[in-house]
Design a protein around this motif. Structure first.
Motif, PDB file in Angstrom:
ATOM      1  N   GLY A 565      88.158  76.947 -24.427  1.00 61.39           N
ATOM      2  CA  GLY A 565      87.641  77.360 -25.703  1.00 61.39           C
ATOM      3  C   GLY A 565      86.037  76.746 -25.550  1.00 61.39           C
ATOM      4  O   GLY A 565      85.635  76.242 -26.724  1.00 61.39           O
ATOM      5  N   CYS A 566      85.393  77.120 -24.522  1.00 65.47           N
ATOM      6  CA  CYS A 566      84.197  76.799 -24.327  1.00 65.47           C
ATOM      7  C   CYS A 566      83.272  77.967 -23.465  1.00 65.47           C
ATOM      8  O   CYS A 566      84.163  78.874 -23.059  1.00 65.47           O
ATOM      9  N   THR A 567      81.981  77.741 -23.364  1.00 60.89           N
ATOM     10  CA  THR A 567      81.458  78.871 -22.625  1.00 60.89           C
ATOM     11  C   THR A 567      81.457  78.342 -20.963  1.00 60.89           C
ATOM     12  O   THR A 567      81.689  77.189 -20.989  1.00 60.89           O
ATOM     13  N   PRO A 568      81.222  79.172 -20.150  1.00 61.90           N
ATOM     14  CA  PRO A 568      81.377  78.626 -18.571  1.00 61.90           C
ATOM     15  C   PRO A 568      80.408  77.500 -18.318  1.00 61.90           C
ATOM     16  O   PRO A 568      80.538  76.731 -17.593  1.00 61.90           O
ATOM     17  N   GLU A 569      79.094  77.610 -18.936  1.00 60.06           N
ATOM     18  CA  GLU A 569      78.014  76.647 -18.732  1.00 60.06           C
ATOM     19  C   GLU A 569      78.516  75.289 -19.202  1.00 60.06           C
ATOM     20  O   GLU A 569      77.861  74.373 -18.902  1.00 60.06           O
ATOM     21  N   GLN A 570      79.476  75.279 -20.259  1.00 60.55           N
ATOM     22  CA  GLN A 570      79.824  73.791 -20.785  1.00 60.55           C
ATOM     23  C   GLN A 570      80.840  73.196 -20.095  1.00 60.55           C
ATOM     24  O   GLN A 570      81.059  72.054 -20.269  1.00 60.55           O
ATOM     25  N   VAL A 571      81.237  74.098 -19.132  1.00 63.57           N
ATOM     26  CA  VAL A 571      82.487  73.377 -18.412  1.00 63.57           C
ATOM     27  C   VAL A 571      81.888  72.439 -17.211  1.00 63.57           C
ATOM     28  O   VAL A 571      80.970  72.853 -16.513  1.00 63.57           O
ATOM     29  N   VAL A 572      82.611  71.197 -17.011  1.00 62.23           N
ATOM     30  CA  VAL A 572      82.184  70.254 -15.954  1.00 62.23           C
ATOM     31  C   VAL A 572      83.267  70.258 -15.234  1.00 62.23           C
ATOM     32  O   VAL A 572      84.317  70.123 -15.399  1.00 62.23           O
ATOM     33  N   ILE A 573      82.516  70.422 -13.569  1.00 64.76           N
ATOM     34  CA  ILE A 573      83.564  70.296 -12.655  1.00 64.76           C
ATOM     35  C   ILE A 573      83.300  69.070 -11.718  1.00 64.76           C
ATOM     36  O   ILE A 573      82.285  69.081 -11.384  1.00 64.76           O
ATOM     37  N   ALA A 574      84.630  68.301 -11.576  1.00 72.36           N
ATOM     38  CA  ALA A 574      84.385  67.143 -10.985  1.00 72.36           C
ATOM     39  C   ALA A 574      85.790  66.584 -10.710  1.00 72.36           C
ATOM     40  O   ALA A 574      86.522  66.794 -11.292  1.00 72.36           O
ATOM     41  N   ASP A 575      86.089  65.989  -9.684  1.00 73.15           N
ATOM     42  CA  ASP A 575      87.150  65.313  -9.229  1.00 73.15           C
ATOM     43  C   ASP A 575      88.704  66.120  -9.266  1.00 73.15           C
ATOM     44  O   ASP A 575      89.439  65.797  -9.733  1.00 73.15           O
ATOM     45  N   GLY A 576      88.085  67.634  -8.836  1.00 75.48           N
ATOM     46  CA  GLY A 576      89.401  68.499  -8.671  1.00 75.48           C
ATOM     47  C   GLY A 576      89.835  68.917  -9.995  1.00 75.48           C
ATOM     48  O   GLY A 576      90.946  69.334 -10.251  1.00 75.48           O
ATOM     49  N   ALA A 577      89.152  68.950 -10.983  1.00 73.24           N
ATOM     50  CA  ALA A 577      89.392  69.446 -12.448  1.00 73.24           C
ATOM     51  C   ALA A 577      88.075  70.086 -12.996  1.00 73.24           C
ATOM     52  O   ALA A 577      87.088  69.713 -12.581  1.00 73.24           O
ATOM     53  N   ALA A 578      88.464  70.937 -13.997  1.00 73.66           N
ATOM     54  CA  ALA A 578      87.445  71.356 -15.187  1.00 73.66           C
ATOM     55  C   ALA A 578      87.805  70.866 -16.113  1.00 73.66           C
ATOM     56  O   ALA A 578      88.643  70.713 -16.975  1.00 73.66           O
ATOM     57  N   THR A 579      86.690  70.352 -16.862  1.00 74.81           N
ATOM     58  CA  THR A 579      86.836  69.472 -18.113  1.00 74.81           C
ATOM     59  C   THR A 579      85.735  69.935 -19.151  1.00 74.81           C
ATOM     60  O   THR A 579      84.499  70.564 -18.933  1.00 74.81           O
ATOM     61  N   PHE A 580      86.302  69.823 -20.521  1.00 80.64           N
ATOM     62  CA  PHE A 580      85.388  70.196 -21.507  1.00 80.64           C
ATOM     63  C   PHE A 580      85.724  69.152 -22.746  1.00 80.64           C
ATOM     64  O   PHE A 580      86.744  69.214 -23.364  1.00 80.64           O
ATOM     65  N   GLY A 581      84.443  68.362 -23.120  1.00 84.20           N
ATOM     66  CA  GLY A 581      84.910  67.376 -24.082  1.00 84.20           C
ATOM     67  C   GLY A 581      86.084  66.292 -23.491  1.00 84.20           C
ATOM     68  O   GLY A 581      86.216  66.012 -22.271  1.00 84.20           O
ATOM     69  N   ASP A 582      87.282  66.274 -24.162  1.00 88.81           N
ATOM     70  CA  ASP A 582      88.559  65.446 -23.731  1.00 88.81           C
ATOM     71  C   ASP A 582      89.593  66.378 -23.135  1.00 88.81           C
ATOM     72  O   ASP A 582      90.848  66.009 -22.928  1.00 88.81           O
ATOM     73  N   ARG A 583      89.171  67.605 -22.947  1.00 90.31           N
ATOM     74  CA  ARG A 583      90.241  68.692 -22.521  1.00 90.31           C
ATOM     75  C   ARG A 583      89.989  68.731 -21.245  1.00 90.31           C
ATOM     76  O   ARG A 583      88.919  68.879 -20.523  1.00 90.31           O
ATOM     77  N   ARG A 584      91.087  68.994 -20.297  1.00 88.45           N
ATOM     78  CA  ARG A 584      90.953  68.870 -18.821  1.00 88.45           C
ATOM     79  C   ARG A 584      92.254  69.834 -18.190  1.00 88.45           C
ATOM     80  O   ARG A 584      93.140  70.001 -18.603  1.00 88.45           O
ATOM     81  N   LEU A 585      91.614  70.814 -17.298  1.00 83.81           N
ATOM     82  CA  LEU A 585      92.486  71.720 -16.357  1.00 83.81           C
ATOM     83  C   LEU A 585      92.249  71.394 -15.090  1.00 83.81           C
ATOM     84  O   LEU A 585      91.004  71.289 -14.378  1.00 83.81           O
ATOM     85  N   SER A 586      93.337  70.584 -14.425  1.00 82.98           N
ATOM     86  CA  SER A 586      93.162  70.183 -12.694  1.00 82.98           C
ATOM     87  C   SER A 586      93.295  71.862 -11.950  1.00 82.98           C
ATOM     88  O   SER A 586      93.633  72.851 -12.329  1.00 82.98           O
ATOM     89  N   PHE A 587      92.615  71.596 -10.756  1.00 87.61           N
ATOM     90  CA  PHE A 587      92.663  72.579  -9.850  1.00 87.61           C
ATOM     91  C   PHE A 587      94.053  73.096  -9.553  1.00 87.61           C
ATOM     92  O   PHE A 587      94.225  74.347  -9.469  1.00 87.61           O
ATOM     93  N   ALA A 588      95.145  72.369  -9.565  1.00 87.09           N
ATOM     94  CA  ALA A 588      96.344  72.615  -9.634  1.00 87.09           C
ATOM     95  C   ALA A 588      96.906  73.713 -10.536  1.00 87.09           C
ATOM     96  O   ALA A 588      97.541  74.742 -10.477  1.00 87.09           O
ATOM     97  N   GLU A 589      96.480  73.267 -11.880  1.00 84.81           N
ATOM     98  CA  GLU A 589      96.926  74.319 -13.006  1.00 84.81           C
ATOM     99  C   GLU A 589      95.930  75.538 -12.759  1.00 84.81           C
ATOM    100  O   GLU A 589      96.633  76.461 -13.221  1.00 84.81           O
ATOM    101  N   LEU A 590      94.930  75.443 -12.539  1.00 87.26           N
ATOM    102  CA  LEU A 590      93.990  76.852 -12.230  1.00 87.26           C
ATOM    103  C   LEU A 590      94.285  77.685 -11.358  1.00 87.26           C
ATOM    104  O   LEU A 590      94.268  78.612 -11.298  1.00 87.26           O
ATOM    105  N   ALA A 591      95.298  76.992 -10.233  1.00 85.71           N
ATOM    106  CA  ALA A 591      95.400  77.690  -9.106  1.00 85.71           C
ATOM    107  C   ALA A 591      96.441  78.742  -9.632  1.00 85.71           C
ATOM    108  O   ALA A 591      96.677  79.726  -8.643  1.00 85.71           O
ATOM    109  N   GLN A 592      97.393  78.365 -10.525  1.00 82.04           N
ATOM    110  CA  GLN A 592      98.403  79.547 -11.027  1.00 82.04           C
ATOM    111  C   GLN A 592      97.436  80.721 -11.407  1.00 82.04           C
ATOM    112  O   GLN A 592      98.388  81.895 -11.656  1.00 82.04           O
ATOM    113  N   GLN A 593      96.417  80.658 -11.684  1.00 85.92           N
ATOM    114  CA  GLN A 593      96.038  81.726 -12.266  1.00 85.92           C
ATOM    115  C   GLN A 593      95.100  82.892 -11.104  1.00 85.92           C
ATOM    116  O   GLN A 593      94.020  83.601 -11.199  1.00 85.92           O
ATOM    117  N   GLY A 594      95.309  82.196  -9.787  1.00 84.22           N
ATOM    118  CA  GLY A 594      94.685  82.805  -8.467  1.00 84.22           C
ATOM    119  C   GLY A 594      93.374  82.773  -8.544  1.00 84.22           C
ATOM    120  O   GLY A 594      92.623  83.954  -8.130  1.00 84.22           O
TER     121      GLY A 594
END
Length: 766
Positions: A565-594
């Motif tokens: 729920g943010c813009t791509p510019e607001q996403v922080v990518i570190a330690d194998g995950a994408a985060t915005f605020g206190d919300r987090r998506l791991s690379f493993a979860e994102l991999a499901q979207q190809g």
């Protein structure tokens, strides 16, 4: 790539070694299916002749034989195209994939036998009757030059091309010189001796109309394009798969006749077909290299400054101009001046065809020969002028303020041959070599007879070109386990590619290195690739990895933003995950979207590593035997990705160079018959021969031509070996007044040099 550096620069153990050391490597020899057929190539035993008859009836009648294929079975016999220096002069001398009218070297394919086992195919091949009407053999440049017998009658000449490298006004320089010296040199014919010989495994899927060829190396994408055109297929219908490769060294992986013949057989028979080259075939069929003879002149001022260099290098290219056959002749002319600032250059490379196995590239092509020729000539000038060997080099090395330093321009080649040394502190590295070696302390023993042996000390300098363009590609894909698959267009030929690419990717995507899985070379992985040659894989492939990591991060941010729920510019990518605020998506979860990304790094400017070699050796006057007591190479490679793999590359390269200097030589007789057909006749170096080799690698001047700042560094350990060793031998034997100018430096050759000098010296060694 302004990221935290955690892996780049570390001596990471080679990731690929675990599977090699535990027997889990997969080579072409490991591939087979239950219905696999095996091919054997029937080769000409005549160097030059007209094919009168090929009778395969007796062979075809043998049990298990599936086919006997000759040129008659191919509607139009394809010619193997040029890959580098694609010049019209080469067209009349291209090689057909199988001989159909005339054979031009011992080992040229004339038929293919396919059977249910390799043993049955070998037995049947022995029954194929090949009648060839001999023609006069042209077994030397001297014979080729007369044009008395033409290898290609339509061409009108055995001279394939005359390449000229030029800079300034060389004739005027010689006219005004204080000192001129002329000398002749030669390097012998030898070849890359890979641990694993070539092999191919071809599978044709008739239903899908798709060909898969395993055994690709070096330049799979070029070879796919070539093979598809020859077979009348689209590139999409052909895939070349790179499995593990037991060595390349510039010779393996070019397009050879077998690269057409084996897939052709598989398609024709609709069965998988496998072929493995034996060692004798290796001597006859894989590219040879290095056979050159030079007559050169140097012009100097009294202070030793070189103001002119000119001469001719005769190149024996063998029977055909193969894919990269013009590369070594181009290099020897263009890079004869090496790391030295010489304002006036005029050097011709005169290229001739002969009835020998065709020549191509071999580690440091043309550069090894050029460095040997010029380093010996420069040493002679130093002696004549009374200038110390180190001082004459220091006075002539390219200065840093001259960068980028333009090399001589070569006529008759493509515009990419115009090149310039990119950066470097040549004198700084040279002086580091002298200090590390203890040159000034040790050289006082030059020529001394100690315990029955003459001691010699020699120097040699080099530049190593790298990073041939135009592009290289990479692809990154998130895996369900949270790791990243990294697919690269570069090929692995033993240089530690998987480790180096994983290190670059680990930093770029900020993941632990064990989360990176590198796959390489195959045409199924990326849309476009250019392979591994010209010391390019780290520079071109490594920078492609950096750009791909940036693209993957952008794609991760784009995909994650929709969920977070943010813009791509607001996403922080570190330690194998994408985060915005206190919300987090791991690379493993994102991999499901190809999530994946592919990018290319484009560059047409070469990089130039540079450095110096120093050697201490002894010569036994009773036998001519040379022992290497100490060998040091110091080089600046711009940016070191992995010191351990680089060190291995340099040490291995030096040993390979020493083998070229002392041991390896391919011999032919006057009828073009190959006399060196086994490892019983062809000597190879081992660690026992040359145990005392040291290497220092520096990163003083990063290349300005790529974001990593890296320079190619796989060949510099070899380039200056001939010159440094030749100079040391000359120093050891200076009381004899001999000049070793012709490789290899075998004991008999050196013994004859010593014993052909004055009577006083002959008395001394008795």
């Amino acid at each position: 790539m302004s990221r935290a550096n955690t892996m780049v620069g570390r001596a990471v153990e080679r990731l690929e070694d675990a599977r090699f050391l535990t027997g889990r490597g997969q080579y072409v020899g490991d591939l087979a299916t239950p219905d696999t057929l095996h091919a054997v190539i029937v080769r000409s035993n005549v160097a030059h002749g007209r094919i009168v008859r090929i009778d395969g009836d007796a062979a075809a009648a043998q049990p298990g034989v599936a086919a006997i294929l000759t040129a008659r079975d191919i509607a139009t016999v394809p010619m193997i195209p040029l890959r580098q220096q694609v010049l019209p002069e080469g067209e009349p001398y291209l090689q057909p994939v199988i001989a159909h009218d005339v054979v031009r070297y011992v080992g040229e394919p004339v038929a293919v036998v396919v059977a249910t086992s390799a043993a049955l195919a070998e037995d049947a091949a022995a029954l194929v009757e090949v009648e060839i009407e001999p023609l006069p053999a042209v077994a030397s440049v001297e014979a080729a030059r007369t044009d008395k017998t033409l290898l290609f009658t339509a061409s009108g000449s055995n001279r394939a091309i005359l390449m000229r490298a030029e800079k300034g006004d060389v004739d005027a320089a010689f006219a005004g010189a204080d000192y001129v010296r002329k000398a002749s040199f030669s390097t012998q014919r030898h070849t890359a001796m890979t641990m694993e010989t070539r092999g191919l495994f071809a599978q044709w899927d008739a239903a899908a109309e798709h060909l898969t060829l395993s055994g690709a190396a070096k330049v799979p994408f070029f070879n796919r394009r070539t093979l598809a055109g020859m077979l009348g297929l689209t590139e999409a219908q052909v895939d070349l798969i790179e499995v593990d490769v037991g060595g390349g060294f510039g010779a393996r992986g070019e397009f050879y006749p077998e690269d057409f013949l084996i897939p052709f057989a598989a398609k024709r028979l609709n069965r998988p077909v496998k072929w493995t080259e034996d060692r004798r075939e290796h001597f006859m069929a894989m590219n040879h290299a290095r056979e050159m003879a030079a007559t050169l002149e140097i012009a100097c001022r009294r202070d030793g400054k070189v103001i002119g260099l000119r001469g001719t290098v005769d190149v024996d290219i063998g029977a055909y101009v193969r894919t990269n056959g013009f590369t070594a002749p181009r290099n020897v002319a263009q890079f004869l001046s090496g790391p030295y600032s010489i304002a006036n250059v005029g050097v011709d490379a005169d290229v001739f065809v002969t009835n020998k196995t065709p020549a191509g590239t071999y580690r440091g092509p043309g550069r090894f020969e050029a460095a040997f020729f010029f380093e010996r000539l420069l040493e002679m000038a130093a002696t004549d002028l009374g200038i110390a060997p180190d001082e004459i080099r220091r006075r002539n090395l390219i200065a840093e303020h001259e960068m980028p330093y333009k090399m001589p321009r070569t006529r008759h080649v493509d515009p990419s041959s115009e090149t310039a040394c990119d950066s470097g502190a040549y004198a700084v590295v040279f002086d580091r070599c002298l200090r590390e070696f203890g040159w000034h302390r040790r050289v006082v023993d030059q020529g001394r007879l100690i315990d029955g042996k003459y001691h010699g000390f020699g120097l040699g300098c080099f530049i190593e070109g790298g990073a041939a363009g135009p592009r290289e590609s990479a692809r990154m894909t998130l895996r369900p386990d949270g790791g990243v698959d990294l697919d690269v267009g570069s090929s692995a030929i033993g240089q530690g590619l998987e480790t180096v690419m994983a290190q670059i990717a680990s930093d770029a995507i900020e993941l632990p290195i064990d989360k990176i899985r590198v796959r390489h070379g195959s045409t199924t992985l990326v849309k476009e690739g250019f392979g591994s040659f010209h010391s390019r894989s780290t520079v071109m492939g490594g920078n492609a990895v950096g750009l791909t990591a940036d693209a993957l991060k952008r794609e991760v941010a784009r995909v994650a933003a929709a969920t977070l729920g943010c813009t791509p510019e607001q996403v922080v990518i570190a330690d194998g995950a994408a985060t915005f605020g206190d919300r987090r998506l791991s690379f493993a979860e994102l991999a499901q979207q190809g999530v994946s990304a592919e990018a290319s790094f484009s560059n047409t400017k070469h990089t130039y590593s540079y450095g110096a070699h120093a050697v201490h050796l002894t010569v036994d006057p009773r036998t001519g035997r040379v022992d290497i007591l100490d060998y040091l190479t110091v080089e600046d490679v711009g940016k070191i990705i992995n010191p351990a793999t680089l060190h291995g590359q340099v040490i291995g390269s030096v040993v390979q160079g020493l083998g070229s200097v002392f041991l390896e030589q391919i011999h032919y007789d006057e009828d073009g018959q190959l006399l060196t057909g086994s490892l019983a006749d062809y000597l190879l170096p081992s660690v026992a021969n040359f145990p005392n080799i040291r290497s220092v690698s520096l990163e003083l001047r990063p290349s300005p031509n790529n974001p990593l700042g890296a320079k190619g560094a796989g060949e510099g350990g070899l380039i200056a070996v001939g010159g440094a060793v030749g100079n040391a031998i000359a120093g050891a034997l200076r009381s004899f007044g001999v000049e070793p100018c012709h490789l290899p430096f075998t004991p008999p050759r050196l013994w004859h040099l010593m014993h052909s000098s004055s009577e006083a010296h002959r008395e001394e060694v008795r």
